[in-house]
Design an enzyme around this catalytic site. Structure first.
Site, PDB file in Angstrom:
ATOM      1  N   HIS A  54       0.842  -1.192   0.000  1.00 26.84           N
ATOM      2  CA  HIS A  54       0.000   0.000   0.000  1.00 26.84           C
ATOM      3  C   HIS A  54       0.883   1.250   0.000  1.00 26.84           C
ATOM      4  CE1 HIS A  54      -3.801  -2.209   1.674  1.00 26.84           C
ATOM      5  NE2 HIS A  54      -3.352  -2.705   0.541  1.00 26.84           N
ATOM      6  N   GLU A  56       1.174   3.739   2.012  1.00 32.57           N
ATOM      7  CA  GLU A  56       1.822   4.069   3.287  1.00 32.57           C
ATOM      8  C   GLU A  56       3.113   3.264   3.463  1.00 32.57           C
ATOM      9  OE1 GLU A  56      -1.295   3.273   2.712  1.00 32.57           O
ATOM     10  OE2 GLU A  56      -2.685   4.027   4.233  1.00 32.57           O
ATOM     11  N   CYS A  79      -5.854   1.632   6.024  1.00 33.34           N
ATOM     12  CA  CYS A  79      -6.669   0.426   6.217  1.00 33.34           C
ATOM     13  C   CYS A  79      -6.367  -0.206   7.564  1.00 33.34           C
ATOM     14  CB  CYS A  79      -6.446  -0.571   5.081  1.00 33.34           C
ATOM     15  SG  CYS A  79      -4.849  -1.384   5.152  1.00 33.34           S
ATOM     16  N   ALA A 166     -20.714  10.291 -40.423  1.00 31.35           N
ATOM     17  CA  ALA A 166     -21.424  10.906 -41.548  1.00 31.35           C
ATOM     18  C   ALA A 166     -22.590   9.994 -41.966  1.00 31.35           C
ATOM     19  CB  ALA A 166     -20.471  11.120 -42.725  1.00 31.35           C
ATOM     20  N   TRP A 173     -11.434  10.970 -39.558  1.00 33.57           N
ATOM     21  CA  TRP A 173     -11.475  11.188 -38.123  1.00 33.57           C
ATOM     22  C   TRP A 173     -12.243  12.454 -37.847  1.00 33.57           C
ATOM     23  CZ3 TRP A 173     -10.147   7.207 -35.372  1.00 33.57           C
ATOM     24  CH2 TRP A 173      -9.193   6.302 -35.845  1.00 33.57           C
ATOM     25  N   LEU A 207      -9.098  -0.980 -29.722  1.00 31.80           N
ATOM     26  CA  LEU A 207      -9.465  -0.705 -28.324  1.00 31.80           C
ATOM     27  C   LEU A 207      -8.336  -0.857 -27.299  1.00 31.80           C
ATOM     28  CD1 LEU A 207     -13.050  -2.304 -28.144  1.00 31.80           C
ATOM     29  CD2 LEU A 207     -12.439   0.046 -28.719  1.00 31.80           C
ATOM     30  N   THR A 292     -26.164   3.664 -29.847  1.00 32.10           N
ATOM     31  CA  THR A 292     -27.249   2.767 -29.425  1.00 32.10           C
ATOM     32  C   THR A 292     -26.947   2.177 -28.052  1.00 32.10           C
ATOM     33  OG1 THR A 292     -27.615   2.222 -31.750  1.00 32.10           O
ATOM     34  CG2 THR A 292     -28.653   0.784 -30.121  1.00 32.10           C
ATOM     35  N   ALA A 294     -24.778   3.323 -25.879  1.00 28.64           N
ATOM     36  CA  ALA A 294     -24.707   4.418 -24.894  1.00 28.64           C
ATOM     37  C   ALA A 294     -26.115   4.785 -24.421  1.00 28.64           C
ATOM     38  CB  ALA A 294     -24.003   5.626 -25.495  1.00 28.64           C
TER      39      ALA A 294
HETATM   40  N1  LIG Z   1     -17.444   9.222 -32.819  1.00 27.47           N
HETATM   41  C1  LIG Z   1     -17.553   8.367 -31.822  1.00 27.47           C
HETATM   42  O1  LIG Z   1     -17.240   8.718 -30.670  1.00 27.47           O
HETATM   43  C2  LIG Z   1     -18.054   6.987 -32.079  1.00 27.47           C
HETATM   44  C3  LIG Z   1     -17.879   6.002 -31.098  1.00 27.47           C
HETATM   45  C4  LIG Z   1     -18.380   4.742 -31.336  1.00 27.47           C
HETATM   46  C5  LIG Z   1     -19.065   4.485 -32.516  1.00 27.47           C
HETATM   47  N2  LIG Z   1     -19.203   5.450 -33.449  1.00 27.47           N
HETATM   48  C6  LIG Z   1     -19.946   5.193 -34.691  1.00 27.47           C
HETATM   49  O2  LIG Z   1     -21.225   4.705 -34.330  1.00 27.47           O
HETATM   50  C7  LIG Z   1     -21.711   3.892 -35.364  1.00 27.47           C
HETATM   51  C8  LIG Z   1     -22.259   2.609 -34.768  1.00 27.47           C
HETATM   52  O3  LIG Z   1     -23.347   2.955 -33.947  1.00 27.47           O
HETATM   53  P1  LIG Z   1     -24.349   1.886 -33.350  1.00 27.47           P
HETATM   54  O4  LIG Z   1     -25.310   2.643 -32.492  1.00 27.47           O
HETATM   55  O5  LIG Z   1     -24.882   1.045 -34.423  1.00 27.47           O
HETATM   56  O6  LIG Z   1     -23.351   0.958 -32.529  1.00 27.47           O
HETATM   57  P2  LIG Z   1     -23.225   0.409 -31.058  1.00 27.47           P
HETATM   58  O7  LIG Z   1     -23.958   1.240 -30.084  1.00 27.47           O
HETATM   59  O8  LIG Z   1     -21.779   0.158 -30.875  1.00 27.47           O
HETATM   60  O9  LIG Z   1     -23.907  -1.007 -31.174  1.00 27.47           O
HETATM   61  C9  LIG Z   1     -25.287  -1.137 -31.117  1.00 27.47           C
HETATM   62  C10 LIG Z   1     -25.619  -2.582 -31.008  1.00 27.47           C
HETATM   63  O10 LIG Z   1     -25.206  -3.110 -29.763  1.00 27.47           O
HETATM   64  C11 LIG Z   1     -25.972  -4.266 -29.496  1.00 27.47           C
HETATM   65  N3  LIG Z   1     -26.447  -4.253 -28.120  1.00 27.47           N
HETATM   66  C12 LIG Z   1     -26.202  -5.209 -27.200  1.00 27.47           C
HETATM   67  N4  LIG Z   1     -26.830  -4.944 -26.075  1.00 27.47           N
HETATM   68  C13 LIG Z   1     -27.514  -3.805 -26.245  1.00 27.47           C
HETATM   69  C14 LIG Z   1     -28.385  -3.042 -25.417  1.00 27.47           C
HETATM   70  N5  LIG Z   1     -28.671  -3.385 -24.172  1.00 27.47           N
HETATM   71  N6  LIG Z   1     -28.925  -1.934 -25.936  1.00 27.47           N
HETATM   72  C15 LIG Z   1     -28.642  -1.550 -27.180  1.00 27.47           C
HETATM   73  N7  LIG Z   1     -27.829  -2.229 -28.017  1.00 27.47           N
HETATM   74  C16 LIG Z   1     -27.257  -3.353 -27.553  1.00 27.47           C
HETATM   75  C17 LIG Z   1     -27.155  -4.238 -30.454  1.00 27.47           C
HETATM   76  O11 LIG Z   1     -26.919  -5.172 -31.505  1.00 27.47           O
HETATM   77  P3  LIG Z   1     -27.013  -6.763 -31.231  1.00 27.47           P
HETATM   78  O12 LIG Z   1     -28.041  -6.937 -30.167  1.00 27.47           O
HETATM   79  O13 LIG Z   1     -27.404  -7.321 -32.532  1.00 27.47           O
HETATM   80  O14 LIG Z   1     -25.656  -7.171 -30.800  1.00 27.47           O
HETATM   81  C18 LIG Z   1     -27.097  -2.853 -31.058  1.00 27.47           C
HETATM   82  O15 LIG Z   1     -27.589  -2.792 -32.352  1.00 27.47           O
HETATM   83  C19 LIG Z   1     -20.539   3.654 -36.291  1.00 27.47           C
HETATM   84  O16 LIG Z   1     -20.714   4.470 -37.432  1.00 27.47           O
HETATM   85  C20 LIG Z   1     -19.337   4.117 -35.530  1.00 27.47           C
HETATM   86  O17 LIG Z   1     -18.331   4.635 -36.357  1.00 27.47           O
HETATM   87  C21 LIG Z   1     -18.701   6.693 -33.259  1.00 27.47           C
END
Ligand SMILES: NC(=O)c1ccc[n+]([C@@H]2O[C@H](COP(=O)([O-])OP(=O)(O)OC[C@H]3O[C@@H](n4cnc5c(N)ncnc54)[C@H](OP(=O)(O)O)[C@@H]3O)[C@@H](O)[C@H]2O)c1
Length: 357
Positions: A54, A56, A79, A166, A173, A207, A292, A294
């Site tokens: 730790h 300390e 601790c 897009a 990027w 990643l 999606t 997020a």
């Molecule tokens: N600029 C940025 O910061 C950034 C970051 C990341 C992505 N992107 C862009 O985002 C685009 C992809 O977006 P996206 O929304 O399709 O991708 P995503 O959020 O990575 O994936 C969505 C997929 O995740 C799966 N999933 C699993 N569990 C889920 C849940 N509980 N809720 C929702 N979905 C769940 C679903 O497909 P299944 O259930 O079939 O598996 C869903 O269709 C790409 O163009 C990428 O380049 C940009």
């Protein structure tokens, strides 16, 4: 009121604690500075990795006999329990430290009580110095102890009009090279980096952390319900870092490292995913999208911090940073407090946390 020397020593201890980010889970990050009886710094340390000494102990080793009659400044309550290492409260008593100042009380029921042990041994104890700064550096661990699930930081890079790709799906990027380098720092601080199957399909992301020396690689996680997005040869399956693919309980796959989770909503259950990661020792998650997934995290109340890189770019069409998060009327809007805005390259990085509901 705290003396300037106390503040200086504790601020240094917070800086030291930050060096452990990304390497100590399931333990907290902790920093420690020891001053001798006349107030001169004689020892420094930080918790460098789980299972290691730790903070300390590192600082006491450096201070040696000069710790006797001195003060220990620690970012977290020392601790009181014997885990993989001995109790720090006892080590401080044995070293003859006469005063201990700590910033944040230990919320972990197994480890708490260090302050009482120190007081019982006649050591003067102070608490709360730079508490906000010390909490901020340890926010991932503190959140994980309070909620019993990993801390989630959602990061995205968007144009000024809020688009993350897009209309044709291209996204390389949007943000500047400096912002992209900064994301590697966020990855290095996280125990796991998570993306959805849509991002895996569109970008074949790697990643792993690049460009940061001695970084501990995070666990790469793809949420791929049907086990169809991550195919052999995907960049995320290389040996740069460990990888886990989250799939449905009934999905068929030939991939080795998978975790099977219940279905919920548009894919897999977000709480079940976070539970599974917590069980694997993950205390901080960097959610890298896409919109999606997020949206599902926001709907589940599982986003603790948002880091948005806003680039001075306009697209006018294309997916937005956040898709459906279960919010249908303005009174349900998730309101945030902005905690930081910084210029990174040509972009602006905004950090914000959801207001308490
Ligand atoms: N600029 C940025 O910061 C950034 C970051 C990341 C992505 N992107 C862009 O985002 C685009 C992809 O977006 P996206 O929304 O399709 O991708 P995503 O959020 O990575 O994936 C969505 C997929 O995740 C799966 N999933 C699993 N569990 C889920 C849940 N509980 N809720 C929702 N979905 C769940 C679903 O497909 P299944 O259930 O079939 O598996 C869903 O269709 C790409 O163009 C990428 O380049 C940009």
């Amino acid at each position: 009121m705290a003396q300037q020397a106390d503040i200086t020593a504790m601020r240094r201890a917070v800086e030291l604690a930050a060096r452990g980010l990304g390497a100590t889970s399931p333990n907290p990050v902790v920093g420690c500075v020891i001053t001798d009886a006349s107030g001169h710094p004689v020892g420094e340390g930080w918790h460098q990795r789980a299972g290691g000494p730790h903070a300390e102990v590192h600082a006491l080793r450096e201070a040696g006999v000069l710790a006797r009659g001195g003060t220990a400044y620690v970012t977290l309550e020392p601790c009181n329990h014997t885990g993989r290492t001995g109790p720090c409260a006892q080590a401080l008593i044995e070293a003859g430290v006469s005063r201990v100042v700590y910033a944040v009380g230990d919320p972990n029921p197994q480890a708490t009580g260090g302050a009482d042990t120190l007081r019982a041994a006649g050591v003067e104890v102070g608490q709360g110095l730079l508490e906000d700064e010390a909490q901020a550096v340890n926010i991932a661990w503190l959140t994980s102890v309070r909620h019993g699930r990993p801390f989630v930081r959602w990061k995205y890079a968007a144009t000024l009009d809020g688009r993350i790709a897009a209309a044709d799906g291209t996204s390389r990027w949007i943000s500047s090279a400096e912002s992209r380098a900064d994301v590697h720092r966020l990855r290095a601080e996280a125990d796991a980096v998570v993306v959805g199957s849509g991002t895996a399909r569109a970008d074949d992301p790697h990643l792993a952390v690049r460009g940061i020396e001695e970084a501990v690689q995070p666990l790469r996680v793809v949420v791929d319900t049907e086990a169809t997005a991550v195919k052999p040869g995907a960049r995320v399956l290389d040996d740069a870092a460990p990888t886990l693919i989250a799939i449905a309980e009934d999905a068929e796959t030939g991939l080795p490292d998978v975790v099977r989770l219940p279905r919920a909503g548009r894919g897999l259950s977000v709480p079940a995913l976070l539970d599974a990661l917590h069980e694997r020792g993950v205390r901080s998650v960097l959610l890298e999208g896409g919109p999606t997934l997020a949206g599902a995290f926001v709907a589940a109340g599982a986003v603790d911090q948002v880091v948005g890189y806003l680039a001075p770019v306009l697209l006018g069409a294309g997916p937005q940073a956040l898709a459906d998060a279960g919010i249908t009327t303005i009174t349900e809007a998730l309101r945030l407090d902005v905690t930081e805005t910084v210029r990174i390259g040509t972009d602006i990085r905004i950090t914000a946390t959801p207001k308490e509901r």
